[in-house]
Design a protein around this motif. Sequence first.
Motif, short mmCIF file in Angstrom:
data_model
loop_
_atom_site.label_atom_id
_atom_site.label_comp_id
_atom_site.label_asym_id
_atom_site.label_seq_id
_atom_site.Cartn_x
_atom_site.Cartn_y
_atom_site.Cartn_z
N LEU A 110 0.79 -1.19 0.02
CA LEU A 110 0.01 0.10 -0.23
C LEU A 110 0.91 1.14 -0.27
N GLY A 111 2.16 1.00 -0.44
CA GLY A 111 3.21 2.35 -0.37
C GLY A 111 4.06 2.73 0.61
N GLN A 112 3.90 1.30 1.91
CA GLN A 112 4.50 2.72 2.87
C GLN A 112 6.11 1.95 2.24
N GLN A 113 7.62 2.74 2.49
CA GLN A 113 8.78 2.54 2.27
C GLN A 113 9.21 1.25 3.05
N PRO A 114 10.44 0.49 2.44
CA PRO A 114 11.01 0.28 3.20
C PRO A 114 11.91 1.22 4.23
N ILE A 115 12.81 0.19 4.89
CA ILE A 115 13.99 1.15 5.83
C ILE A 115 15.38 1.04 5.00
N THR A 116 15.67 1.97 4.23
CA THR A 116 16.89 2.72 3.61
C THR A 116 18.31 1.33 4.24
N PHE A 117 18.35 1.54 5.33
CA PHE A 117 19.25 0.31 5.69
C PHE A 117 19.12 -0.73 5.69
N PHE A 118 18.16 -1.10 6.09
CA PHE A 118 17.91 -2.61 6.34
C PHE A 118 17.93 -3.14 4.76
N ARG A 119 17.58 -1.94 3.64
CA ARG A 119 17.75 -2.61 2.31
C ARG A 119 18.65 -2.15 1.52
N GLU A 120 19.84 -1.41 1.99
CA GLU A 120 21.45 -0.95 1.60
C GLU A 120 21.76 -2.44 2.55
N VAL A 121 21.88 -3.08 3.10
CA VAL A 121 22.63 -4.61 4.02
C VAL A 121 22.36 -5.86 3.00
N LEU A 122 20.88 -5.40 2.68
CA LEU A 122 20.51 -6.94 1.84
C LEU A 122 21.45 -6.85 0.44
N ALA A 123 20.87 -5.66 -0.03
CA ALA A 123 22.07 -5.26 -1.44
C ALA A 123 23.21 -5.91 -1.32
N LEU A 124 24.04 -5.23 -0.23
CA LEU A 124 25.16 -5.57 -0.38
C LEU A 124 25.52 -6.97 -0.31
N CYS A 125 24.91 -7.95 0.61
CA CYS A 125 24.94 -8.97 1.02
C CYS A 125 25.08 -10.22 -0.24
N ASP A 126 23.55 -9.47 -1.19
CA ASP A 126 23.29 -10.37 -2.21
C ASP A 126 24.65 -10.24 -3.27
N HIS A 127 24.97 -8.82 -2.97
CA HIS A 127 26.16 -8.69 -4.47
C HIS A 127 27.37 -7.60 -3.61
N PRO A 128 28.02 -8.93 -3.17
CA PRO A 128 28.91 -8.51 -2.12
C PRO A 128 30.11 -8.18 -3.22
#
Lengths: 533, 533
Positions: A110-128
């Motif tokens: 419904l449009g709530q945005q994710p917490i930036t820090f959480f997504r940053e860490v996830l992206a970095l762990c996905d593509h170290p």
Amino acid sequence: MRRFVIGRGRNFLNRSHQQNLLSSSSSHCQSRFLSSTSVIDSPSSSSMAPTSSPAITVDSLNPKVLKCEYAVRGEIVSIAQRLQQELQTNPGSHSFDEILYCNIGNPQSLGQQPITFFREVLALCDHPSILDRSETQGLFSADSIERAWQILDQIPGRATGAYSHSQGIKGLRDTIAAGIEARDGFPADPNDIFLTDGASPAVHMMMQLLIRSENDGILCPIPQYPLYSASIALHGGTLVPYYLDEATGWGLETSEVKKQLEAAKAKGITVRALVVINPGNPTGQVLAEENQRAIVDFCKKEGLVLLADEVYQENVYVPEKKFHSFKKVSRSMGYGEKDISLVSFQSVSKGYHGECGKRGGYMEVTGFSPEVREQIYKVASVNLCSNISGQILASLVMSPPKVGDESYESYCAERDGILSSLARRAKTLEDAFNSLEGITCNKAEGAMYLFPRIQLPEKAIKAAEAEKTVPDAFYCRRLLNATGIVLVPGSGFGQVPGTWHFRCTILPQEDKIPAIVTRLTDFHKSFMDKFRN
Amino acid sequence: MRRFVIGRGRNFLNRSHQQNLLSSSSSHCQSRFLSSTSVIDSPSSSSMAPTSSPAITVDSLNPKVLKCEYAVRGEIVSIAQRLQQELQTNPGSHSFDEILYCNIGNPQSLGQQPITFFREVLALCDHPSILDRSETQGLFSADSIERAWQILDQIPGRATGAYSHSQGIKGLRDTIAAGIEARDGFPADPNDIFLTDGASPAVHMMMQLLIRSENDGILCPIPQYPLYSASIALHGGTLVPYYLDEATGWGLETSEVKKQLEAAKAKGITVRALVVINPGNPTGQVLAEENQRAIVDFCKKEGLVLLADEVYQENVYVPEKKFHSFKKVSRSMGYGEKDISLVSFQSVSKGYHGECGKRGGYMEVTGFSPEVREQIYKVASVNLCSNISGQILASLVMSPPKVGDESYESYCAERDGILSSLARRAKTLEDAFNSLEGITCNKAEGAMYLFPRIQLPEKAIKAAEAEKTVPDAFYCRRLLNATGIVLVPGSGFGQVPGTWHFRCTILPQEDKIPAIVTRLTDFHKSFMDKFRN
């Protein structure tokens, strides 16, 4: 004992006669199936005579599956999906221009945005492999890069693409245990943590372990989140309902639980566990600590496993209430490992983060013997492990940025912005419901839902009966067709017979709330005008 | 009928007497539990007399859970984990310096690198706010950025943190269906796709739907991947074994299947489905198309659901064999929706990508009535949806970079490098096993495993009996303690009684293979010297 209403649900204690009927119809199905295969079987083994129909019919499926119901994604949602398609292919075909999904706790849809820090860490762990690149410094916060390194170092071979330990990556469990300690002020053991793909598989796992037959019962609040009734049905047990008291803000009285336990025992049911959902789903109340102590003592005394659904622990909106975990409460009473068997469920899907799609969560399992723990581990190991991104996110949720970290301020701003907005939305919707004729709504203290009661006029109930529909579903369907607002009928959660409710999430973005209130109000007035006695 | 050996497994057809014993011991447990709670129950309801023990004991757990076994993460692995800890805390404490995990198909845990393009897309979908930043162009390939945009546009609200449709995001299912069509040359329907957290939950879901009681049987190959025996045990059904023929390279003979089906029927078992694992796990064979046609005809004729485990479809190492999906084979025979009920399982954990930790996968469900499909959907919806990263990855695996895409060449190089290396490792290990006294090993045509047969000397078998150990587990345990190499005993997969095997993955990196071969050879020689008749 009060009778219990939940759609077509047939797996409840007070319907045990129907359960017998079901098992006999199951063997009836089986014999039918056998005779149809024996027809197929009659040609000689080498001939390839084709059969005319597929092997499986609904009547020959596992009857436990047929019994299971899950209203949150039930009939009303199917209608909503159809309407949405009609709006897409034929704009203007309805009096509303969008479907407003208030049926499910799915904030980001419904449009709530994710917490930036959480997504940053996830992206970095996905593509170290980008961690060492200079461009990365410009794109990601310094503490997200540092956290990603920390997490990778906890994973053998830094392999985020490998199956982990079946309970989850040990270093992440250490982080989660430390987070629980910080929350509760009592020790937590990483070996007690089982990381899971959201909380639902953890609930299923415990039901699978505890339920041996329909003679095993699980005490569940009514109204309840239908995962519990569905899981108990799928595992062939009996849901033993205890009623929350709407008059006292969905209070949980141990006297009521005791009464239902005794009634179940009298029917030959071995009650094995008590489910408590705190903050409540669908009811939104937050339990008082004193109340929690009484529940802990009750479970201890009766030898029940306490299954504590605490996935809304971050979602408390009123200053006079505070979340206390059942582990903290039981430890503060002086009870340890040997005194009470307690499972606490947590999820990344709820809270202020609302990361439903990541399917992360854990259960903290205390007060079981090593032999029982071994069995829990074995069941977890059959599915190898939960998804690593969800595991990482569960560790982040239990250990967000701290004072002094680069992301700390923006993290706090994002978190507090979401939580204070949720509190405002809850209050606005609560007030709106309470202003409507025949509707009363308890305070939304926590979680993501309101569960208003609606006094349906006799004429509406008769009209529903004529359409062979449960009255609250009749109301919700009409509301959906008139306004595009999707609610879940109270009968999907259970309610005191003769009372009618619906569940409404508080999740639409704030700019949509006025329109929702207007549409709801207009619809309700015209509904009452049509059906008023 | 040949007897069947699989550890302490008790849920097999030829042990149905024990099954009766189990159910009576289950009710025995129940009555014990009841009497213990009734003791607790004796004080008045308001008193808080403490109990002395936790609520749950192993004897009072669901007996189906107790029956379930999963050797891939069983006793040998527990010993390996202990040895690894000893090596960490006390280096030099053993004659080897690392544990070599050849027990599980977990490539990235052994150093295999992920496919760059896949990880780029995942990272971008996790943190879409960097998609517009100029630094991103320098860090990510152009086609990964484009693909991430495509995927985000397929997700309502671009919300990768939202629960999706319970079958998975529609756009991703479209991509997967297109991938299946490209693979098979026959149409695929996105509405037939159910995305799941790896293949295991999909297998559980089908078992849950099909198994009503211990009178329902599922035909499984022996040797089998123990997910099947575990899932059948957990759902209370009966595994009906059919034997693969080791002498013909683990051939699957429909005459054998027919014989076992008839034997099961004669015992009152309703056989509901046939499991085929192709390429084979643990056996590594790739079925010939002609063989697959016979299986399709058999299932059609007998009215069995064909459960096709096709997770190793990319793992074929010999030029004379090619993977054909059962869907393609059945459609090429002219059979459609109405002729055969077929479920194909696919996973992101295997193939050349080996993304086990992402828990992505799907099942393609064809040949079921709309009513049955609705029940499958309902069961899927109780768990809301599978994790979105896994869903995205499943779409990437079925639609990798194409000619002309920026990543195409590097993608091909990575993929072909992994697959050709796996082929070399398979051959080296196969030859090594065949050079050892008393060991014979079929050709590794596909999958990730070898399943060599070992002729254990009488003396070794007696020594194992003296240690109350299954002989192949005795061998594997000694090998582990002497070399750090972790294999899984054949008894964990099932084997013809009196024969002994073990499963060895082909996954250690190539630079480790010579050491493994040397250690294996040295150990085996000394073992034979000690126990030779």
